[in-house]
Design a protein around this motif. Structure first.
Motif, PDB file in Angstrom:
ATOM      1  N   ALA A 183       0.747  -1.099   0.028  1.00 56.71           N
ATOM      2  CA  ALA A 183      -0.094  -0.093  -0.010  1.00 56.71           C
ATOM      3  C   ALA A 183       0.968   1.241  -0.004  1.00 56.71           C
ATOM      4  N   PHE A 184       1.818   1.335  -0.999  1.00 53.82           N
ATOM      5  CA  PHE A 184       2.958   2.248  -0.837  1.00 53.82           C
ATOM      6  C   PHE A 184       2.355   3.709  -0.704  1.00 53.82           C
ATOM      7  N   TYR A 185       1.791   4.438  -1.564  1.00 50.58           N
ATOM      8  CA  TYR A 185       1.335   5.633  -1.221  1.00 50.58           C
ATOM      9  C   TYR A 185       0.893   5.974   0.018  1.00 50.58           C
ATOM     10  N   ALA A 186      -0.313   5.062   0.398  1.00 50.11           N
ATOM     11  CA  ALA A 186      -1.023   5.281   1.603  1.00 50.11           C
ATOM     12  C   ALA A 186      -0.217   4.874   2.881  1.00 50.11           C
TER      13      ALA A 186
ATOM     14  N   TYR B 188       7.038  10.334  -3.223  1.00 51.46           N
ATOM     15  CA  TYR B 188       7.035   8.975  -3.686  1.00 51.46           C
ATOM     16  C   TYR B 188       8.310   8.507  -4.489  1.00 51.46           C
ATOM     17  N   ARG B 189       8.532   9.516  -5.209  1.00 48.13           N
ATOM     18  CA  ARG B 189       9.638   9.140  -6.073  1.00 48.13           C
ATOM     19  C   ARG B 189      11.009   9.270  -5.479  1.00 48.13           C
ATOM     20  N   GLU B 190      11.153  10.214  -4.432  1.00 47.46           N
ATOM     21  CA  GLU B 190      12.241  10.156  -3.667  1.00 47.46           C
ATOM     22  C   GLU B 190      12.459   8.798  -2.963  1.00 47.46           C
ATOM     23  N   ILE B 191      11.286   8.455  -2.380  1.00 49.33           N
ATOM     24  CA  ILE B 191      11.610   7.081  -1.484  1.00 49.33           C
ATOM     25  C   ILE B 191      11.621   6.013  -2.367  1.00 49.33           C
ATOM     26  N   SER B 192      11.263   5.837  -3.763  1.00 56.85           N
ATOM     27  CA  SER B 192      11.172   4.870  -4.471  1.00 56.85           C
ATOM     28  C   SER B 192      12.653   4.740  -4.957  1.00 56.85           C
ATOM     29  N   GLN B 193      13.391   5.983  -5.080  1.00 58.17           N
ATOM     30  CA  GLN B 193      14.717   5.773  -5.497  1.00 58.17           C
ATOM     31  C   GLN B 193      15.733   5.420  -4.344  1.00 58.17           C
TER      32      GLN B 193
ATOM     33  N   SER C  73       6.974   0.139 -11.537  1.00 59.61           N
ATOM     34  CA  SER C  73       6.599   1.375 -11.355  1.00 59.61           C
ATOM     35  C   SER C  73       7.321   1.616  -9.982  1.00 59.61           C
ATOM     36  N   LEU C  74       6.690   2.828  -9.348  1.00 61.14           N
ATOM     37  CA  LEU C  74       7.482   3.133  -8.274  1.00 61.14           C
ATOM     38  C   LEU C  74       7.705   2.392  -7.052  1.00 61.14           C
ATOM     39  N   ASP C  75       6.720   1.401  -7.127  1.00 62.88           N
ATOM     40  CA  ASP C  75       6.751   0.592  -5.515  1.00 62.88           C
ATOM     41  C   ASP C  75       6.917  -0.866  -6.048  1.00 62.88           C
TER      42      ASP C  75
ATOM     43  N   GLU D 160       1.460   5.993 -11.627  1.00 62.30           N
ATOM     44  CA  GLU D 160       2.137   4.843 -10.802  1.00 62.30           C
ATOM     45  C   GLU D 160       3.882   5.329 -11.152  1.00 62.30           C
ATOM     46  N   ALA D 161       3.975   5.401 -12.358  1.00 68.60           N
ATOM     47  CA  ALA D 161       5.596   5.541 -12.967  1.00 68.60           C
ATOM     48  C   ALA D 161       6.050   7.079 -12.358  1.00 68.60           C
ATOM     49  N   GLY D 162       5.053   8.075 -11.732  1.00 75.99           N
ATOM     50  CA  GLY D 162       5.642   9.231 -11.247  1.00 75.99           C
ATOM     51  C   GLY D 162       5.804  10.135 -12.459  1.00 75.99           C
TER      52      GLY D 162
END
Length: 455
Positions: free
Chosen positions: A14-17, A81-86, A103-105, A280-282
């Motif tokens: 539930a990445f974004y949440a 979200y992109r920062e954390i995904s990186q 995707s980002l997650d 989802e891909a930011g």
């Protein structure tokens, strides 16, 4: 097929949440829904607490509100979200040079391509990765391990939330046998219905039906692929990251579409799906493309370039509808597609300049003429909308009360809860929407106790 479960699939829970709950102490353990909040918005991610009420991704937000009216409904903050995904993707890159982000997650990793298996078995690598992600981000991820990409993804779904499942080669058919055919990638409602009419409901029954029967039901390409998947066979390699030039979705219909209203509705639905993938891909994009394949397999594509990059579903939906107007579909349509190209990592600051007056009014946003006429797009952090756009979940700072986030706004007022990752649940205060002491702010991150990765 491999002799060991050396393909890893990571899917953040539930990445974004989960990011929003980590940043906002008052929301921890409570239902949270992230997505479009307008009248035609859709859910991007729902927390597990919200899922208990039947809320899920891709559901219209209006429907989610009916099912779970007490949830916190927040606009996404893709910059954060992109920062954390990186950070997460960097951890994956330390395991192998072959990392395929979806995707980002979510991503696949080929563990055989790196040195990760030199001292640990795949399960040990997966558990260590989950601990590292938690230490670096404060978030949980689920891991699937198998000898193929398809099975690794199925395994990570079985592992959710916050778990690890490994499928040993040789056990695939036994594991898959009782699962529904919709578990397999690329099997949608239309294919499921065709199989159901033939008495085929599970993956095991699909394998037992045999390749000839599946070819008769679904045609050569689809039938052959489905039979291989039902046997657990998937030879696709993990492909290292490539910069996508476009995002698109398309559907092929078992019966040609001849009703114009139905074609228009399908294009609108595909536009929404395309934007979900885009988000989802930011990313955002400035060119909308519509693809129509007729009953005789002739294919037409039409495109329209917008004034600036966007990830707004209403903008893409309207552009796709305009493109469809110039295409004759009366003879029958067998395939429809919608795509967005000209991708960028930012959107135009004044997205409302692309809205119709009706959409702006429905969203409660006035469209200032001066801003709408601005000739140049401005690059901005997605997490920092301009003053006056106060959106639920937005980061703000007040000169007296400090950092917080917007709970809601309207009728010239904005309500802010003052808290952050390091605080207890904070107090709520209401201000005039034009209060000069209230400013958009950058997200508060990381969660205390979770340090950035060492070089």
């Amino acid at each position: 097929m491999r002799t060991g479960p050396t393909i890893l699939h990571l899917d953040m829970d539930a990445f974004y949440a989960s990011v929003e709950q980590a940043c906002k102490p008052s929301l921890r353990g409570k239902p949270v829904v992230v997505g479009g909040l307008g009248p035609r918005g859709v859910v991007a991610t729902a927390s597990y607490e919200a899922r208990q009420f039947g809320v899920h991704s891709a559901m219209p937000t209006a429907q989610a509100r009916r099912r779970c009216p007490n949830a916190a409904y927040l606009n996404p903050r893709f910059g954060l979200y992109r920062e954390i995904s990186q950070t997460v993707m960097e951890l994956l890159a330390r395991l192998s040079p072959l990392v395929e982000p979806l995707s980002l997650d979510e991503a696949f990793v080929d563990l055989e391509a790196g040195g990760a298996l030199a001292e640990e078995d795949p399960r040990g690598v997966g558990e260590r990765l989950r601990r590292q992600i938690l230490a670096a981000t404060g978030l949980n991820g689920s891991v699937g391990l198998a000898g193929s990409k398809m099975l690794a993804k199925i395994a990570s779904e079985e592992a959710k939330p916050d778990g690890l499942v490994a499928i040993e080669p040789g056990t695939e058919r036994e594991l898959l046998a009782g699962m529904t055919v919709r578990t397999l990638p690329g099997i949608g409602p239309a294919t499921e219905q065709v199989l159901r009419r033939a008495g085929i409901h599970t993956i095991g029954e699909t394998a037992e039906a045999g390749e000839d029967e599946l070819l008769r039901l679904l045609g050569k390409a689809h039938g052959t692929a489905l039979y291989a998947m039902a046997l657990g066979v998937d030879e696709r390699p993990v492909v290292a990251e490539r910069d996508a030039k476009s995002v698109s979705v398309e559907d092929t219909y078992d019966v040609d579409l001849t009703d114009r209203t139905q074609v228009q509705a399908e294009v609108a639905r595909l536009a929404d799906r395309c934007v979900r993938r885009l988000r989802e891909a930011g990313r955002s994009g400035r060119t909308v493309v519509v693809k129509v394949r007729s009953y005789d397999f002739s294919t037409l594509t039409r495109s329209e370039t917008l004034r600036g990059p966007t990830d707004d579903p209403g903008v893409v939906r309207e552009a796709a509808a305009r493109l469809l107007e110039g295409i004759d579909t009366t003879a029958g349509v067998r395939l429809l597609g919608v795509g967005v190209s000209g991708l960028a990592d930012f959107t135009q600051e004044d997205l409302f300049a692309q809205w119709s007056e009706a959409e702006a009014a429905a969203a409660g946003v006035a469209e200032p003429a001066a801003e709408a006429a601005a000739p140049q797009p401005v690059r901005v952090d997605r997490g920092q909308p301009a003053r006056g756009e106060w959106r639920p979940g937005q980061d703000v700072a007040h000169r007296e009360h400090g950092a917080g986030w917007v709970q809601g706004s309207g009728l010239g007022k904005v309500t802010v809860r003052f808290e952050g990752p390091a605080t207890a649940p904070g107090r709520v205060r209401t201000f005039a929407a034009d209060d000069e002491e209230l400013e958009p702010a950058s997200p508060q991150w990381p969660v205390p106790g979770h340090e950035p990765l060492a070089e």
